[in-house]
Design an enzyme around this catalytic site. Sequence first.
Site: not given
Length: 249
Positions: A75, A144, A146, A151
Amino acid sequence: MRAERINGVGVEVHESVDGMVESAAGKLFTRLRRKSGSVIGLATGSTFIPFYKHVSACFRDEGVSFAEVKTFNLDEYYPIQAGSPDSYHSYMWRELFSNIDIREENAHLPDGSSQDPEAESARYERSIADSGGIDLQFLGLGGNGHIGFNEPGTPFSSRTHLTRLTQSTVDANRPLFSDPSNMPGSALTMGIGTIMDSSEIVLLAFGKGKAAAVAASLKGAVTEEVPASCLRRHGGAHFIIDEAAASEL
Ligand code: GLP
Protein backbone atom coordinates in the site's frame (compact mmCIF):
# COMPACT_ATOMS: atom_id res chain seq x y z
CA MET A 1 9.00 -20.67 20.65
CA ARG A 2 5.86 -22.78 20.45
CA ALA A 3 4.15 -23.65 17.20
CA GLU A 4 0.59 -24.82 16.68
CA ARG A 5 -2.09 -24.83 14.01
CA ILE A 6 -5.21 -22.80 14.69
CA ASN A 7 -8.11 -23.07 12.24
CA GLY A 8 -5.85 -23.79 9.28
CA VAL A 9 -3.20 -21.16 10.08
CA GLY A 10 0.34 -22.01 11.27
CA VAL A 11 0.97 -19.97 14.43
CA GLU A 12 4.41 -19.40 15.98
CA VAL A 13 4.50 -17.69 19.37
CA HIS A 14 7.92 -16.25 20.23
CA GLU A 15 9.25 -14.90 23.51
CA SER A 16 10.92 -11.95 21.79
CA VAL A 17 10.60 -9.77 18.73
CA ASP A 18 14.15 -10.87 17.82
CA GLY A 19 12.94 -14.46 17.63
CA MET A 20 10.01 -13.39 15.45
CA VAL A 21 12.08 -11.49 12.93
CA GLU A 22 14.70 -14.27 12.71
CA SER A 23 11.99 -16.79 11.91
CA ALA A 24 10.29 -14.52 9.35
CA ALA A 25 13.62 -13.69 7.69
CA GLY A 26 14.37 -17.44 7.59
CA LYS A 27 11.25 -17.96 5.47
CA LEU A 28 12.35 -15.16 3.13
CA PHE A 29 15.93 -16.42 2.75
CA THR A 30 14.77 -20.00 2.19
CA ARG A 31 12.56 -18.79 -0.64
CA LEU A 32 15.34 -16.69 -2.22
CA ARG A 33 17.76 -19.63 -2.08
CA ARG A 34 15.19 -21.77 -3.87
CA LYS A 35 14.31 -19.13 -6.51
CA SER A 36 16.60 -16.13 -6.96
CA GLY A 37 13.92 -14.31 -8.97
CA SER A 38 11.25 -14.62 -6.28
CA VAL A 39 8.40 -12.11 -6.15
CA ILE A 40 7.98 -10.84 -2.60
CA GLY A 41 5.10 -8.79 -1.19
CA LEU A 42 6.20 -6.31 1.45
CA ALA A 43 4.51 -4.44 4.30
CA THR A 44 5.31 -1.27 6.23
CA GLY A 45 4.44 0.10 9.68
CA SER A 46 6.38 -0.01 12.93
CA THR A 47 6.17 -3.83 13.07
CA PHE A 48 8.43 -4.17 10.03
CA ILE A 49 11.23 -1.88 11.22
CA PRO A 50 13.00 -4.63 13.26
CA PHE A 51 12.37 -7.13 10.46
CA TYR A 52 14.01 -4.95 7.79
CA LYS A 53 16.85 -4.12 10.16
CA HIS A 54 17.53 -7.84 10.57
CA VAL A 55 17.23 -8.61 6.84
CA SER A 56 19.53 -5.66 6.01
CA ALA A 57 22.12 -6.78 8.56
CA CYS A 58 22.39 -10.42 7.58
CA PHE A 59 21.40 -10.91 3.93
CA ARG A 60 25.02 -11.17 2.76
CA ASP A 61 25.94 -13.70 5.48
CA GLU A 62 22.94 -15.77 4.39
CA GLY A 63 24.43 -16.01 0.90
CA VAL A 64 21.38 -14.54 -0.84
CA SER A 65 21.03 -11.67 -3.28
CA PHE A 66 18.06 -9.47 -4.15
CA ALA A 67 19.46 -8.64 -7.59
CA GLU A 68 16.81 -10.76 -9.35
CA VAL A 69 14.03 -10.26 -6.77
CA LYS A 70 10.90 -8.27 -7.52
CA THR A 71 9.00 -6.67 -4.65
CA PHE A 72 5.47 -5.28 -4.45
CA ASN A 73 4.43 -3.25 -1.45
CA LEU A 74 0.94 -3.63 -0.09
CA ASP A 75 0.00 0.00 0.00
CA GLU A 76 0.82 3.70 -0.19
CA TYR A 77 -0.86 6.78 1.22
CA TYR A 78 -2.96 8.88 -1.17
CA PRO A 79 -2.35 11.55 -2.19
CA ILE A 80 1.37 11.70 -1.44
CA GLN A 81 4.56 12.33 -3.42
CA ALA A 82 6.99 9.38 -3.45
CA GLY A 83 9.72 11.76 -2.27
CA SER A 84 7.82 12.85 0.85
CA PRO A 85 9.61 11.59 3.98
CA ASP A 86 6.24 10.19 5.12
CA SER A 87 5.52 8.10 2.02
CA TYR A 88 5.83 4.33 2.22
CA HIS A 89 8.15 4.70 -0.77
CA SER A 90 10.58 6.68 1.42
CA TYR A 91 10.07 4.26 4.32
CA MET A 92 11.06 1.29 2.12
CA TRP A 93 14.21 2.94 0.79
CA ARG A 94 15.20 4.08 4.29
CA GLU A 95 14.51 0.79 6.12
CA LEU A 96 15.41 -1.81 3.48
CA PHE A 97 16.06 -1.07 -0.18
CA SER A 98 19.12 1.16 0.36
CA ASN A 99 20.72 -1.60 2.41
CA ILE A 100 20.35 -4.48 -0.05
CA ASP A 101 21.25 -5.11 -3.69
CA ILE A 102 17.73 -4.77 -5.12
CA ARG A 103 17.37 -3.02 -8.50
CA GLU A 104 15.29 0.15 -8.33
CA GLU A 105 13.11 -0.93 -11.27
CA ASN A 106 12.20 -4.14 -9.43
CA ALA A 107 10.93 -2.44 -6.26
CA HIS A 108 7.27 -1.59 -6.80
CA LEU A 109 4.84 0.50 -4.77
CA PRO A 110 1.52 2.03 -5.79
CA ASP A 111 2.01 5.61 -7.05
CA GLY A 112 0.40 7.85 -4.44
CA SER A 113 0.80 10.88 -6.73
CA SER A 114 -1.21 9.45 -9.64
CA GLN A 115 -3.97 11.73 -10.94
CA ASP A 116 -6.08 8.68 -11.74
CA PRO A 117 -6.15 6.28 -8.78
CA GLU A 118 -8.40 3.82 -10.60
CA ALA A 119 -6.00 3.52 -13.55
CA GLU A 120 -3.06 3.31 -11.13
CA SER A 121 -4.77 0.47 -9.23
CA ALA A 122 -5.38 -1.43 -12.48
CA ARG A 123 -1.75 -0.84 -13.56
CA TYR A 124 -0.49 -2.19 -10.20
CA GLU A 125 -2.61 -5.34 -10.50
CA ARG A 126 -1.30 -5.90 -14.05
CA SER A 127 2.24 -5.39 -12.93
CA ILE A 128 1.85 -8.06 -10.19
CA ALA A 129 0.27 -10.46 -12.71
CA ASP A 130 3.01 -9.77 -15.29
CA SER A 131 5.65 -10.68 -12.70
CA GLY A 132 4.05 -14.12 -12.37
CA GLY A 133 2.30 -13.43 -9.04
CA ILE A 134 3.54 -13.08 -5.48
CA ASP A 135 5.44 -16.06 -4.05
CA LEU A 136 5.64 -14.81 -0.46
CA GLN A 137 3.59 -11.95 0.99
CA PHE A 138 4.42 -10.30 4.32
CA LEU A 139 1.64 -8.62 6.28
CA GLY A 140 1.29 -6.53 9.41
CA LEU A 141 -1.98 -6.33 11.33
CA GLY A 142 -4.00 -3.25 12.21
CA GLY A 143 -5.46 -3.02 15.71
CA ASN A 144 -8.89 -3.30 14.03
CA GLY A 145 -7.83 -6.42 12.07
CA HIS A 146 -6.94 -4.62 8.85
CA ILE A 147 -4.34 -5.99 6.42
CA GLY A 148 -2.69 -3.62 3.96
CA PHE A 149 -5.17 -0.77 4.20
CA ASN A 150 -8.18 -3.04 3.81
CA GLU A 151 -10.34 -1.73 6.61
CA PRO A 152 -13.21 -3.71 8.22
CA GLY A 153 -16.02 -4.24 5.69
CA THR A 154 -13.73 -4.50 2.63
CA PRO A 155 -14.94 -7.36 0.39
CA PHE A 156 -12.77 -10.47 0.44
CA SER A 157 -12.92 -10.32 -3.39
CA SER A 158 -11.40 -6.81 -3.57
CA ARG A 159 -8.44 -5.99 -5.83
CA THR A 160 -6.05 -3.00 -5.64
CA HIS A 161 -8.13 0.11 -4.96
CA LEU A 162 -8.33 3.55 -3.39
CA THR A 163 -9.71 3.44 0.13
CA ARG A 164 -10.55 5.89 2.90
CA LEU A 165 -8.75 5.29 6.18
CA THR A 166 -10.84 4.79 9.31
CA GLN A 167 -10.43 7.17 12.22
CA SER A 168 -8.68 4.46 14.29
CA THR A 169 -6.09 3.93 11.53
CA VAL A 170 -5.55 7.68 11.15
CA ASP A 171 -5.08 7.97 14.93
CA ALA A 172 -2.66 5.01 14.99
CA ASN A 173 -0.49 6.27 12.11
CA ARG A 174 -0.61 10.05 12.57
CA PRO A 175 2.12 10.15 15.26
CA LEU A 176 4.52 8.56 12.74
CA PHE A 177 4.17 11.54 10.37
CA SER A 178 6.86 14.23 10.28
CA ASP A 179 4.01 16.73 9.86
CA PRO A 180 0.97 15.06 11.48
CA SER A 181 -1.39 17.75 10.16
CA ASN A 182 -0.52 16.66 6.62
CA MET A 183 -1.49 13.00 6.91
CA PRO A 184 -3.51 11.89 3.86
CA GLY A 185 -6.96 10.49 4.61
CA SER A 186 -6.83 7.84 1.89
CA ALA A 187 -4.54 5.14 0.53
CA LEU A 188 -4.03 2.86 -2.44
CA THR A 189 -3.94 -0.74 -1.25
CA MET A 190 -3.77 -4.23 -2.69
CA GLY A 191 -7.19 -5.78 -2.16
CA ILE A 192 -7.88 -8.82 -0.04
CA GLY A 193 -8.33 -10.87 -3.22
CA THR A 194 -4.89 -9.66 -4.40
CA ILE A 195 -3.29 -10.69 -1.10
CA MET A 196 -5.03 -14.09 -1.10
CA ASP A 197 -3.59 -14.89 -4.55
CA SER A 198 -0.06 -15.05 -3.02
CA SER A 199 1.38 -18.56 -2.70
CA GLU A 200 2.45 -18.10 0.93
CA ILE A 201 1.59 -15.42 3.50
CA VAL A 202 3.46 -14.45 6.69
CA LEU A 203 1.77 -12.06 9.12
CA LEU A 204 3.81 -10.44 11.89
CA ALA A 205 2.29 -8.86 15.01
CA PHE A 206 3.69 -8.03 18.41
CA GLY A 207 2.48 -6.28 21.55
CA LYS A 208 -0.70 -6.25 23.62
CA GLY A 209 -2.32 -3.75 21.24
CA LYS A 210 -2.63 -6.51 18.61
CA ALA A 211 -3.94 -9.26 20.94
CA ALA A 212 -7.65 -8.68 20.29
CA ALA A 213 -7.15 -8.51 16.50
CA VAL A 214 -5.02 -11.70 16.55
CA ALA A 215 -7.68 -13.57 18.55
CA ALA A 216 -10.55 -12.30 16.38
CA SER A 217 -8.66 -13.25 13.20
CA LEU A 218 -7.76 -16.77 14.31
CA LYS A 219 -10.67 -17.75 16.54
CA GLY A 220 -13.63 -15.46 15.80
CA ALA A 221 -15.90 -15.69 12.78
CA VAL A 222 -14.43 -15.56 9.26
CA THR A 223 -15.98 -12.25 8.31
CA GLU A 224 -15.25 -9.16 6.22
CA GLU A 225 -15.60 -7.20 9.47
CA VAL A 226 -12.23 -8.73 10.50
CA PRO A 227 -10.15 -8.53 7.30
CA ALA A 228 -7.33 -10.81 8.53
CA SER A 229 -9.81 -13.63 9.25
CA CYS A 230 -9.74 -14.32 5.48
CA LEU A 231 -6.30 -15.88 5.99
CA ARG A 232 -7.94 -18.98 7.50
CA ARG A 233 -9.18 -19.79 3.99
CA HIS A 234 -5.73 -19.53 2.42
CA GLY A 235 -3.99 -22.76 3.41
CA GLY A 236 -0.46 -21.31 3.31
CA ALA A 237 -0.75 -18.55 5.92
CA HIS A 238 1.44 -18.22 9.02
CA PHE A 239 1.13 -15.88 12.01
CA ILE A 240 4.48 -15.08 13.66
CA ILE A 241 3.64 -13.29 16.90
CA ASP A 242 4.96 -12.64 20.41
CA GLU A 243 3.48 -13.72 23.75
CA ALA A 244 1.73 -10.37 24.26
CA ALA A 245 -0.01 -10.53 20.87
CA ALA A 246 -0.96 -14.17 21.64
CA SER A 247 -2.36 -13.32 25.08
CA GLU A 248 -6.05 -13.46 24.07
CA LEU A 249 -5.86 -16.71 22.10
C1 GLP B 1 -0.73 0.27 8.76
C2 GLP B 1 -0.30 -0.37 7.41
C3 GLP B 1 -0.44 -1.84 7.50
C4 GLP B 1 0.27 -2.25 8.78
C5 GLP B 1 -0.59 -1.88 9.95
C6 GLP B 1 0.08 -2.10 11.29
O1 GLP B 1 -1.84 1.06 8.68
N1 GLP B 1 -0.96 0.06 6.24
O2 GLP B 1 0.14 -2.45 6.35
O3 GLP B 1 0.43 -3.63 8.79
O4 GLP B 1 -1.09 -0.59 9.82
O5 GLP B 1 0.98 -1.08 11.58
P1 GLP B 1 2.02 -1.13 12.72
O6 GLP B 1 3.01 -2.18 12.35
O7 GLP B 1 2.63 0.23 12.75
O8 GLP B 1 1.31 -1.49 13.98
